[in-house]
Design a protein around this motif. Sequence first.
Motif, PDB file in Angstrom:
ATOM      1  N   GLY A  34       0.785  -1.237   0.000  1.00  0.00           N
ATOM      2  CA  GLY A  34       0.000   0.000   0.000  1.00  0.00           C
ATOM      3  C   GLY A  34       0.815   1.285   0.000  1.00  0.00           C
ATOM      4  O   GLY A  34       0.245   2.375   0.027  1.00  0.00           O
ATOM      5  N   GLN A  35       2.124   1.181  -0.059  1.00  0.00           N
ATOM      6  CA  GLN A  35       2.943   2.378   0.111  1.00  0.00           C
ATOM      7  C   GLN A  35       2.995   3.253  -1.152  1.00  0.00           C
ATOM      8  O   GLN A  35       3.412   4.402  -1.103  1.00  0.00           O
ATOM      9  N   LEU A  38      -1.765   3.638  -1.713  1.00  0.00           N
ATOM     10  CA  LEU A  38      -2.534   4.504  -0.808  1.00  0.00           C
ATOM     11  C   LEU A  38      -2.312   5.989  -1.095  1.00  0.00           C
ATOM     12  O   LEU A  38      -3.280   6.753  -1.128  1.00  0.00           O
ATOM     13  N   PRO A  39      -1.061   6.428  -1.340  1.00  0.00           N
ATOM     14  CA  PRO A  39      -0.904   7.841  -1.737  1.00  0.00           C
ATOM     15  C   PRO A  39      -1.648   8.154  -3.033  1.00  0.00           C
ATOM     16  O   PRO A  39      -2.262   9.216  -3.155  1.00  0.00           O
ATOM     17  N   ALA A  42      -5.155   8.568  -2.110  1.00  0.00           N
ATOM     18  CA  ALA A  42      -5.372   9.796  -1.340  1.00  0.00           C
ATOM     19  C   ALA A  42      -5.494  10.997  -2.278  1.00  0.00           C
ATOM     20  O   ALA A  42      -6.310  11.888  -2.054  1.00  0.00           O
TER      21      ALA A  42
END
Lengths: 287, 754, 165
Positions: A34-35, A38-39, A42
Motif C-alpha cells: 500500500g505504500q 494509498l498515496p 489519497a
Amino acid sequence: MKPPPFAYAAAGTLDEAVALLDEAGEDAKLLAGGQSLLPLLAFRLARPSHLIDIGGVEGLDILEEQDGSLCVGALVRHATLERADLSGGWQALREAASLIGHLPIRVRGTFGGSLSHADPAGELGVVAAAFDAEIVLRSLRGVRTVPARDFFLAPLTTAADPDEVLVEARFPTPGTGFRSVFEEFSPRVGDFAYASVAAGCRLATDGLARDVRIALGSVGPTPVRARDAEQALSGSFLDDTAIVECARLAAETCHPDAGDWHADGTYRKALVSHLVERALRRLGAGP
Amino acid sequence: MSAPGGGLIGSPAPRRKNRELLTGEGTYVADIRLEGQVYARVVRSPSAHARLLGVDTSEALRVGGVVAVITADDIDDIRIPIRLPFAESPEANAVLQAPLAADVVRYVGEPVAVVVADDPYVAEDAAELVSIDLDELEPVLDPANSTESSQPLVHESFGSNTIGRLAYRYGDIDAAFARADVVVRRRLRVHRLAAAPMETRGLAADYDPGSGVLTVWGGAKVKHFTRALLSRVLGLELTDVRVIEVEVGGGFGTRGEPYPEDILIPLLARRLERPVQWIEDRWEHMVATNHAREQEHDFELAAGADGRMLGFRVRGWCDHGAYVRTQGLLPVVLPMVHLPGPYEWPAFSMDLDAVLTNRTPVGTYRGPGMTEATFVRERMVDILAAELEMEPADLRRRNLIPAESMPFSFMPGPGSGAVMPIMYQGGDFVTAFDQMLDGAGYDRMRVEQRQARADGQHAGVGIAAYIEFAAVGPFEEVEVIGGAGNVVVRAGVGSLGQGVETALAQIAAELLDVPLSGVTVEFHDTAEVPQGFGSFASRSTVLAGNAIAAAVDEMKAKAAPLLGCGPGDVEFRDGTATAPGDRSVGLGDIGPTRGRFEKEGLTASFGGAVCSVSVNPADGRARVDRFALAHDVGRAVNPRLLRGQLAGAAAQGIGGALFEEVAYDEHGQPLSVTFADYMMPTAAELPDVEVTIIEHGSGSNPLGIKGGGEAGMVGSLGAVANGVADAVGDGAEVLTSSVSSARLWHALHRPRRA
Amino acid sequence: MAGWLDPHDSVAVTLTVNGAPRKVRVPPRRTLADALRDAGFTSVRLGCEHGVCGSCTILLDGAAVRSCLMLAVQGQGHTIETVESLTDGDELSTLQQAFDDNDALQCGFCTPGFLMLIEGLLRSEPEAGRDRILEVVSSNLCRCTGAVPVFQAALNALAANRDDP
Ligand SMILES: Cc1cc2nc3c(=O)[nH]c(=O)nc-3n(C[C@H](O)[C@H](O)[C@H](O)COP(=O)(O)OP(=O)(O)OC[C@H]3O[C@@H](n4cnc5c(N)ncnc54)[C@H](O)[C@@H]3O)c2cc1C
Ligand code: FES
Ligand code: FES
C-alpha cells in the motif's frame, strides 16, 4: 485526501487472489504494502473499482536461491531485503532496498509492489534490469515469465496484464567473484532518487572486468541498461581512464526527455556519470 | 513601576504544555467532535486564470449524505479586509479576495464552492461532482514581468498588475554613486516558500439558535480580529461570537489569519444550524494557505576603495499573488523597511513595486520581508567584499552604525512616498556583531575552511547581519485575577506552540512573587479574555508581558487603600500584597485588575548568522555543517524556550535555502503540492543550530524585552547563500536564495558572466 | 473464498489497540489512521495523508508504520500501539522524558509520531548506532524544531536503555 470508494476483498491464497482479480475485471487492483497505492488513492489519482488485498497470501515471501536463481517473492518487504543474508553478488539488491524511502515505508512496502508500480525512480526495478531478472506472472490463464527488459514499458506501466499477479522475480546467480553495488543521489535522505545506478562485474584473475552490468534509474521512462558503457568496460582494467570513459558513455544512455522541475535532464545526466564513477571505484576497491 | 528583580524572569523554566503533548492528550481542531457534526469540503479552481461561466452543483447535491452545497450566489458579496491599517491602500483594497469566486478565478486553489456532508469521505466525493464551467484566460506568472503592457491583467477592473509602488529616498544618492570607486550591480531573486506547519488549518463552528451564540474553534493568532469580522459579516453581536484557540500545530505567520474558509465555515454552521468542521488537507494547504517571500531586486551598491559603503539603489518587484489578503501590503512594506539593515548608509534610493500574479496569495511567513531583504543586501555586501578583496566580516564591521550614533534614523527625504520611517532606538551593533562572531567561533571557522580547502574540498563560510523590526503595537490588554494559591492571567495573544504561556507565567510569577505553578495563563477563548491583537511580529511576550507589568502596578494602586499606604509602598511577597508594618491583603482580595500596554512603532533589534558550508561540485549538493546565530532580545524571559524558537526558525531557513520551493509550471499549475515535492529538511540534513543570546536591553518598554520568535530565520537565507558562494568561489555566481543541488550544479556549469 | 465487501458497506473490524480489542465499523476505504482517530486515539495525527511526514506513525506488530497508508480493514488481526501505551500510570517513559529534557517538542503535533518511530527502533534495534538512529529519525518531519533535538533525545534514550535495560 480521502480514498475514493472501492469494493474490497482479502485473498488468503494465490489461487484466490488470481480468481478474485479475474472476477473483478479491468479496473481492479491488487493491494500489497500500500505504500504507493494509498498515496495514489489519497490524491485520487487512482480509482480502482475493486481492491484485492494480497497482504495475507501465504508463500509469497520466499527469498532463497533455487535452480541457479535467487527467487524474491512478491511479498518480501523492503525492510527484509535490506537485512537479508545474501552473498556479495547480491549486494546491489540489499543496498537498493535500504535506500527506498524511510524505514516505516520499507516495513510495509513489498518487492512485487515496487516492480509492479514501475516508478522509473524505483530502485528495485533498476536492480532487476541490471541482473536480467525474470519476472513471474500468474493469472487464471496460467503462468508466464517476462524478462526485466520487456517488463517495464513506461512510467507506472508494465507488461503485466490486469488479471496477472506478480508472483516473484528470479535473479540468475552470477559467477563466482561477481560483485555488485548500488549508488544514488537523492536530495534528502529517503527521497526518490534524481539518478541511480546498479553496477556489477566480475574481476577475473587477470584483473580484467567481465560480466559488466550497469543499469540506470530516474533518467528515462523505465530503468535502462547502459549497454555501450558495459561493453566499453568489458575486458578492460578498472582504471581511471576506463572508469571515466565508462561513466561518460553511461550518461549518454539517459533519455533526452528525462527530468522534472526538481532536476532537469542535463543535471541528471551529470549525476549518472558521477554515480557510475563512484560505483565502479567501489567495485575496483574490492570487497 | 514595579522593578522586576532577579528570579523567574530569565530562568529556563520548562514548557508548561509538554506533558500533555508527550502523552498525546492535546486537543487540536481536527480532534473536536460535536454532536451532529457535518464536514465541509471546499471546491477549488483547477485553473490559474479563467472566466467562471457557471457552477453546477446539482449532481453533488444528489449524493447521499450531502447536506448542502453553496457557491458565490448563495452568499453576500463581501471582501476579506486588510487587518492592519498601515498596510492598506486604496489600490490594495481594490483587489481583496471574496470568500468564493464569482466571475473570475485567479489562482489554482481559489474557493469556488463548499460541499457539506455527514462524512468527510462523502464530502470529498461530492466535491468532485461540482462541475465548474471555465473559459481559460492567459495567466500572469512572473512578478518582474507582470507589469509589462503585454501581460494580461489579474484584475481586469483594476487595470494594472501593480497595486502600489513604494519609494524611499535618503541622502544624496547621485552624489554617492558619483564619488564611488566601485559599483556592483546584480539582479537577485528570492524564491517562493511556504511556512508549511505540520498541522494544516482547520475550523469547527457551531451556532446555537437558542442563545444566538456562534462558537468557532481553531482560531489562532488574531482571534479578536476574526471575531469582529465574523460579527460584521454574519450580522451577529460581537458578544455573540466566540473564537476559541485549541492546540495549534505550528503557525509561523500563516496560520490564524482570516482566510475565505474562516468566513465560510461559520456561515455554514449558522445557516445549517449544525456544527460544521473543515480540516484542510495537505494538497489544499499548499495552494490555499498564504505563500511567502517571492520577489526580485535589481540592486546597485556604491562603495569607496576603502570599503566604506556609500549608497545603494534598488528596484524591486514583490509578488502578492492573485489577491491582497489580510496582511495587506506587508509583502512589499516589510522588505522595504529592512533593506538598509544595520549599516550607516550615507544615501539610498528604493523603489519597490507590489505586483499581482495568478498564483496563491502571498502573506507573511516567519521573519517576513526581513529575511528576503537580508538575503538581498547581505549577498550584495559579499559580492562587494569579493570585488574589493576584503574580508566579509571586516567590511561589515567597518560599515555598522556605531553605538554613538544611536538612536539613529534614516528619515525619508524628498521624493519618498508615504513610507514608514526607518528608525533604530538603540543598540550597540558593533559589539553585538563581535559577540556573534565570537559565539560562532568565526576565526576558527575560517581556519578550518583553509584546512578543508587545502584538502581539496569546497568549503565556505557565510555571514549575514540584519535588523529585525518586531513587537508591533498598537496594544495588548491582560486581566490578572488573584486568588488563594492561584493567579489567573487572561491575555489576548495566541499560543501557536511557541510557549508564550510559559513566558507570561514567569513574568506574572516574578512580579507577584508567587510560584510559577501558581499562575494559570488563559488565552484560548475570546469570551474570556479581554481584547487582543494577536500573535505575530514576535509581539506576544513583549506586549502581553508589559501589560502584565501594568496590571501589577494597577494591583498596587488598588491594594494601597486597603493597606492604608501609598501605591509606592506596596510590595508583593509570597502571594500577598504587603505594606510596611506587616500589614497585608491576599491577592484575591484586590479583585480582578486590567493592564494595558500601548506601543507605538516597531522595536528594532540586531542579529546575525554565521555558517560553514561544504559543496560537492560533482552533484551540486551543499551541506550546512555549522550554523550559529545571534540575536539581541533585549532581555530573555526564558532563554531555553527562546533558544528553541531561534534554532527552529533557523532550521526552517536552512531548509528554505537548500531544499524548499513552491514552484509553478508555465500554465500556473502548482508543482509543490505534496510533501515529496515541498521538501522540508529532516534531522539528517540539518546542523545543530548554535544560539548566542544577546541582551542589550531596550528603553522602549518597562520589562526591556524585544521580539525573538522569528529572528532565527532572518539571517538564514543570506548566510547560507553567502556560505555557498564562498565555497564555490569563482566557480559560480549565487544570485538566488534557493541553492538547491540542481540550481547550484547548473550555476557551477554555466558559462560565467563577463 | 472471501467475499467482496461493497464500497459503501461497513464491516466490523477488530483492532487490538494498546492491548485491548477495539471493534470498529468501517467501509473498506477508511484509512487505519482515520479509524483510530474515530475510535478516540487522536494522538494519531494527520499531517499529510500521503506517507511523508510521519505524524501518523504507530507500531504495527511492534514495527513503526504510517497509519495513513493502511486501510482499517488491513488492521484486522494485528497488534497496534499508539503513544497512549507509552506512559505507565503517571510516569513518562524514558523516551518521553528524553524528549522533554532535550526540548524535542514545541507545538507537539509531530511528537506522538516521532515517539512511536523511535520506540520501534528502541525495541527492534537497541544496539543501533548514531548513523542508523539519524537515518531512522529522518523518517519523520518536525517543522518547529527541525528534529535535531529529536535526534538528540533518541540518542539519549537509546543510551539510557543500554545502560539500564
Ligand atoms: C514517503 C515514501 C517514499 C518512498 N520512497 C521510495 C523510494 O525512494 N524508492 C522506491 O522505489 N519507492 C519508494 N516508495 C514506494 C515504496 O517503495 C512502495 O513500497 C512500492 O513502490 C510499492 O510497493 P507496495 O507493496 O507498497 O505496493 P502497493 O502500493 O500495494 O501497490 C503498488 C502497485 O502495484 C500493484 N501491485 C502490488 N503488488 C502486486 C503484485 N504482486 N502483482 C501485481 N501487481 C501488484 C498494485 O496494484 C499497485 O498498482 C516510497 C513511498 C513513500 C510513501
Ligand atoms: S499523515 Fe501519515 S505520513 Fe503524514
Ligand atoms: S513540534 Fe511542531 S512539528 Fe514538531
